[in-house]
Design an enzyme around this catalytic site. Structure first.
Site, mmCIF file in Angstrom:
data_model
loop_
_atom_site.group_PDB
_atom_site.id
_atom_site.type_symbol
_atom_site.label_atom_id
_atom_site.label_comp_id
_atom_site.label_asym_id
_atom_site.label_seq_id
_atom_site.Cartn_x
_atom_site.Cartn_y
_atom_site.Cartn_z
ATOM 1 N N LEU A 125 -1.225 -3.711 -59.305
ATOM 2 C CA LEU A 125 -0.992 -4.985 -58.641
ATOM 3 C C LEU A 125 -2.146 -5.345 -57.710
ATOM 4 O O LEU A 125 -2.685 -6.447 -57.756
ATOM 5 C CB LEU A 125 0.325 -4.934 -57.855
ATOM 6 C CG LEU A 125 0.650 -6.135 -56.961
ATOM 7 C CD1 LEU A 125 0.769 -7.409 -57.787
ATOM 8 C CD2 LEU A 125 1.939 -5.887 -56.174
ATOM 9 N N GLY A 131 -3.565 -7.805 -51.433
ATOM 10 C CA GLY A 131 -2.771 -6.616 -51.154
ATOM 11 C C GLY A 131 -1.335 -7.042 -50.929
ATOM 12 O O GLY A 131 -0.566 -7.220 -51.865
ATOM 13 N N TRP A 156 -7.758 -0.020 -55.767
ATOM 14 C CA TRP A 156 -6.870 0.879 -55.030
ATOM 15 C C TRP A 156 -5.680 1.330 -55.880
ATOM 16 O O TRP A 156 -4.588 1.537 -55.359
ATOM 17 C CB TRP A 156 -6.313 0.240 -53.741
ATOM 18 C CG TRP A 156 -7.196 -0.708 -53.008
ATOM 19 C CD1 TRP A 156 -7.007 -2.033 -52.840
ATOM 20 C CD2 TRP A 156 -8.413 -0.393 -52.299
ATOM 21 N NE1 TRP A 156 -8.006 -2.586 -52.082
ATOM 22 C CE2 TRP A 156 -8.892 -1.600 -51.738
ATOM 23 C CE3 TRP A 156 -9.132 0.775 -52.101
ATOM 24 C CZ2 TRP A 156 -10.055 -1.664 -50.983
ATOM 25 C CZ3 TRP A 156 -10.289 0.702 -51.348
ATOM 26 C CH2 TRP A 156 -10.733 -0.496 -50.806
ATOM 27 N N ILE A 157 -5.856 1.499 -57.161
ATOM 28 C CA ILE A 157 -4.721 1.802 -58.029
ATOM 29 C C ILE A 157 -4.530 3.318 -58.144
ATOM 30 O O ILE A 157 -5.326 4.016 -58.799
ATOM 31 C CB ILE A 157 -4.896 1.171 -59.429
ATOM 32 C CG1 ILE A 157 -5.230 -0.318 -59.303
ATOM 33 C CG2 ILE A 157 -3.643 1.402 -60.263
ATOM 34 C CD1 ILE A 157 -4.213 -1.129 -58.529
ATOM 35 N N GLN A 333 -1.324 17.186 -31.368
ATOM 36 C CA GLN A 333 -1.454 17.409 -29.930
ATOM 37 C C GLN A 333 -0.987 18.812 -29.540
ATOM 38 O O GLN A 333 -1.635 19.500 -28.738
ATOM 39 C CB GLN A 333 -0.640 16.357 -29.180
ATOM 40 C CG GLN A 333 -0.956 16.275 -27.702
ATOM 41 C CD GLN A 333 -2.318 15.639 -27.432
ATOM 42 O OE1 GLN A 333 -2.845 14.910 -28.268
ATOM 43 N NE2 GLN A 333 -2.896 15.941 -26.286
ATOM 44 N N GLY A 337 -6.907 22.095 -30.597
ATOM 45 C CA GLY A 337 -8.089 22.170 -31.456
ATOM 46 C C GLY A 337 -7.736 22.523 -32.888
ATOM 47 O O GLY A 337 -8.330 21.986 -33.839
ATOM 48 N N GLU A 360 2.914 -0.128 -50.024
ATOM 49 C CA GLU A 360 4.210 -0.747 -50.340
ATOM 50 C C GLU A 360 4.646 -1.739 -49.261
ATOM 51 O O GLU A 360 5.832 -1.866 -48.967
ATOM 52 C CB GLU A 360 5.307 0.310 -50.545
ATOM 53 C CG GLU A 360 4.958 1.470 -51.434
ATOM 54 C CD GLU A 360 4.374 1.044 -52.766
ATOM 55 O OE1 GLU A 360 4.698 -0.069 -53.240
ATOM 56 O OE2 GLU A 360 3.580 1.802 -53.333
#
Length: 390
Positions: A125, A131, A156-157, A333, A337, A360
């Protein structure tokens, strides 16, 4: 790991959980780093019946109801977001849509192969400039005798890089229609894409169509029914899958956070004993539970074929994707690190969660739809002794 009986192992949902624990959980980082979901994993998914989980048994699937499919999706998504994405694309967007909207002739031609994994499907689509605004699609079709000829480009499929069959949406002077296009039809070209924040193993690609001749029988539902009928049906199914994906990622992050907080020591004490860490854990526990219940409510309404199912799904998708971003951020968080290092899953989960706020239907689009629903349902005033919805 929970023990299961022989009877339980015949349950598709239990089998999906075992598959996720044994085959996916330890390899999700590998899939993310290599940028590919291996064919052997897809084959095993097919063997377990995951790819046809919701397809009616008549067409080779398990025929799972929405609640069972949601639980299955959570199990797979908790272990690996990219593998879950194949369920969203192949099973929800393509298979469920065809099961609901395609003719029996098309189902006989493609659906059984899709349900059993002999073919992989993708949902074509999105375009570079289209988009959330699906109506602005520029891919064109014209009818020529017993054929439709397609020209255009999709972007972007997910899984287009390996898909055998594409559900493609196109326009003809404002009249939208959808078609099933086989990968090996002349004029179809696949251009793999890389460098993504998340869903890195989903074989994302651009697809170009140059004078692609599609048999008239591959038209889905009918001329003019592409966006309002077929695409909306597909997005309804896809958003339900993404809602459960949010629960899955948030649950995975919660478990990572709790395990780390109860083991890691700083200033001579385990960090989980600090109240500010406890607040993050408490919020996460509450948010995940709430998101799961919203998904279950959407599933129950889908099962009942309620008119409220679409909005319940939008609400669940919006909430679960939002809390997934918050919980994964808190997990990073808590790990400090180590949360920023790809040797720990928190970093990957954080990236994957962000994707859910975009695909979506973006969170902002969901907010608009939910707000409109709120105005219609709750903005009530008394006029002449009668309630009137604004």
């Amino acid at each position: 790991m929970r023990q299961v009986s022989e009877e339980q192992t015949c349950d598709p949902v239990v089998r999906a959980r075992l598959f996720a624990e044994h085959e996916l959980a330890d390899r999700a980082g590998e899939f993310d780093r290599t940028g590919r979901l291996p064919r052997d994993v897809i084959r095993k998914m097919a063997d377990e019946g995951l790819l046809g989980a919701t397809v009616p048994k008549r067409w080779g699937g398990h025929g799972l109801d929405p609640l069972a499919y949601g639980e299955l999706t959570e199990s797979v998504g908790k272990a690996c977001a990219s593998t879950r994405a194949l369920l969203t694309v192949h099973t929800s967007l393509v298979c469920e849509t065809l099961a609901e909207r395609a003719s029996d002739r098309l189902k006989e031609k493609y659906l059984t192969d899709l349900a059993t994994g002999r073919r992989i499907g993708c949902f074509a689509l999105s375009e570079a400039e289209a988009g959330s605004d699906a109506a602005s699609v520029t891919t064109r079709y014209v009818k020529k005798g017993e054929l439709f000829v397609l020209d255009g480009r999709k972007k972007w499929i997910s899984f287009a890089g390996i898909a055998d069959l594409l559900l493609v949406f196109a326009n003809d002077n404002g009249v939208s229609s959808s078609f099933l296009v086989e990968r090996d039809m002349p004029g179809v070209e696949i251009h793999p894409m890389s460098g993504f924040l998340g869903n890195r193993a989903t074989h994302i690609a651009e697809v170009s169509f140059t004078d692609v001749e599609v048999p008239a029988e591959n038209l889905v539902s009918g001329i003019g029914l592409g966006f309002g009928f077929v695409a909306n049906t597909a997005l309804f199914h896809g958003r339900y899958s993404i809602a459960w994906a949010g629960v899955a990622i948030a649950q995975a992050a919660l478990e990572v956070m709790c395990a780390y907080a109860t083991e890691r020591e700083q200033f001579g004490t385990r960090i989980g004993s600090h109240q500010l860490v406890q607040k993050m854990v408490a919020d996460a526990v509450t948010q995940v539970a709430a998101a799961r219940e919203l998904c279950r409510r959407a599933g129950r309404l889908r099962l009942e074929c309620s008119t409220d199912a679409v909005m319940a799904t939008n609400i669940a998708k919006y909430f679960s994707s939002t809390i997934a971003q918050q919980v994964t951020s808190d997990a990073v968080q808590v790990l400090g690190g180590n949360g920023c290092w790809d040797q720990y899953p928190a970093e990957r989960l954080f990236r994957e969660a962000k994707i859910l706020e975009i695909i979506e239907g973006t969170s902002q689009l969901q907010q608009l739809m939910i707000a409109d629903y709120g105005y219609k349902k709750f903005a009530v005033r008394s006029r002449g002794g009668e309630d009137e919805v604004l």
